[in-house]
Design an enzyme around this catalytic site. Structure first.
Site, short mmCIF file in Angstrom:
data_model
loop_
_atom_site.label_atom_id
_atom_site.label_comp_id
_atom_site.label_asym_id
_atom_site.label_seq_id
_atom_site.Cartn_x
_atom_site.Cartn_y
_atom_site.Cartn_z
N PRO A 136 0.34 8.38 6.67
CA PRO A 136 -0.53 9.43 7.18
C PRO A 136 -1.95 9.27 6.66
CG PRO A 136 1.34 10.32 5.96
CD PRO A 136 1.33 8.87 5.74
N GLU A 137 -2.89 9.39 7.54
CA GLU A 137 -4.28 9.46 7.12
C GLU A 137 -4.80 10.79 7.63
OE1 GLU A 137 -6.42 5.80 7.08
OE2 GLU A 137 -4.75 4.76 7.97
#
Length: 274
Positions: free
Chosen positions: A2-3
């Site tokens: 996840p960013e």
DNA sequence: AGTGCGACCCGAACGC
DNA sequence: TGCGTTCGGGTCGCAC
């Protein structure tokens, strides 16, 4: 992995699902991911409810009555909403059951994610939250701000883009994409970045993150956001994971190197040094 | 102070 | 039903 776009997608999705529901039960199956005391964590959550969900950089901020629950998904953390009767899966480490018998389940294959409960008044002095730099798209993220941060740095610009205290929210994928779009060689030293290049970083990081958010993030490897929402930004990747494939601008094969141990993809022609 | 790197994790990919 | 090794990736903490 996840960013910021993934985290924002999770935030928006969860907000529609879990606000104002009473927490009935809390199970902690892997306590090392909790920076808070386990018993205190359970006691405070029980009978409480989430009033809102905010975000700062890659940190999710769940608002409770008198506390905030901070959550960082690191690489493979995911939240799922499930029926309480559903079988518990191997990597579900924290299970929060609401009074309507639905669960918010935190799933993290590699156990890298972290959660911490803090009192509301502690938020503004919380180190993790307070040290975050400007996010792409925020007014404070200007070329002058970046030049000031970069001017004494001897380390590669790629490494600086990953420094959350300078720009908050870029991870490896987007750092590669921003540098490609900005036509900057990832090995170029921070102190050698020009005004024009800094301006490109400001514009491109905003553009790329906004687009990634509208598409729900990038699904790559194991990541899917909560409730089966699948990121479609992967189709938009111009350079990341494209080793040996032709550059979309000039057909030169994309190169892959390591910077600080992380995969770095770039076009040796479009992103020349100096 | 700035910089580099191992540790934290474990499933997938890889080498043989 | 192959087994052992390597890799990845965000962040922290420590060494220099």
């Amino acid at each position: 992995m996840p960013e910021i776009a993934e985290v924002e997608t999770v935030r928006r999705t969860l907000k529609k699902q879990i606000l104002n529901k009473e927490i009935k039960k809390v199970e902690v199956l892997y306590s090392k991911m909790l920076l808070s005391d386990v018993e205190e964590f359970k006691t405070i959550l029980k009978g409480n409810c989430f009033n809102d969900i905010d975000r700062r950089g890659k940190w999710l901020i769940f608002e409770l009555n008198e506390h905030y629950l901070l959550s960082h998904l690191r690489m493979e953390g995911k939240f799922f909403l499930k029926n309480s009767q559903e079988k518990k899966e191997k990597h579900e480490h924290i299970i929060i059951t609401f009074s309507d018998n639905t669960d918010l389940r935190y799933h993290d294959t590699r156990k890298f994610g972290r959660m911490e409960l803090i009192k509301k008044e502690e938020l503004k002095k919380n180190v993790q939250i307070q040290k975050q730099g400007f996010e792409p798209g925020e007014e404070g993220l200007t070329s002058n701000y970046l030049l000031e941060k970069f001017k004494k740095k001897q380390i590669p610009i790629k490494t600086l883009l990953l420094d959350q205290t300078i720009i908050s929210g870029l991870g490896n994928i987007y750092a590669n994409e921003v540098l490609f779009a900005s036509k900057i060689n990832p090995f170029k030293k921070g102190c050698e970045i020009t005004k024009n290049e800094a301006e490109n970083i400001v514009v491109m990081s905003k553009e790329i993150i906004e687009k990634a958010i509208t598409l729900g993030g990038t699904t790559i490897k194991s990541y899917t956001s909560s409730l089966g929402v699948t990121g479609r930004f992967q189709q938009e990747l111009k350079v990341h994971k494209r080793e040996d494939l032709p550059c979309l601008h000039c057909q030169t094969p994309i190169k892959r190197s390591k910077i600080n141990g992380r995969s770095t993809y770039y076009c040796p022609k479009c992103q020349k040094v100096g």
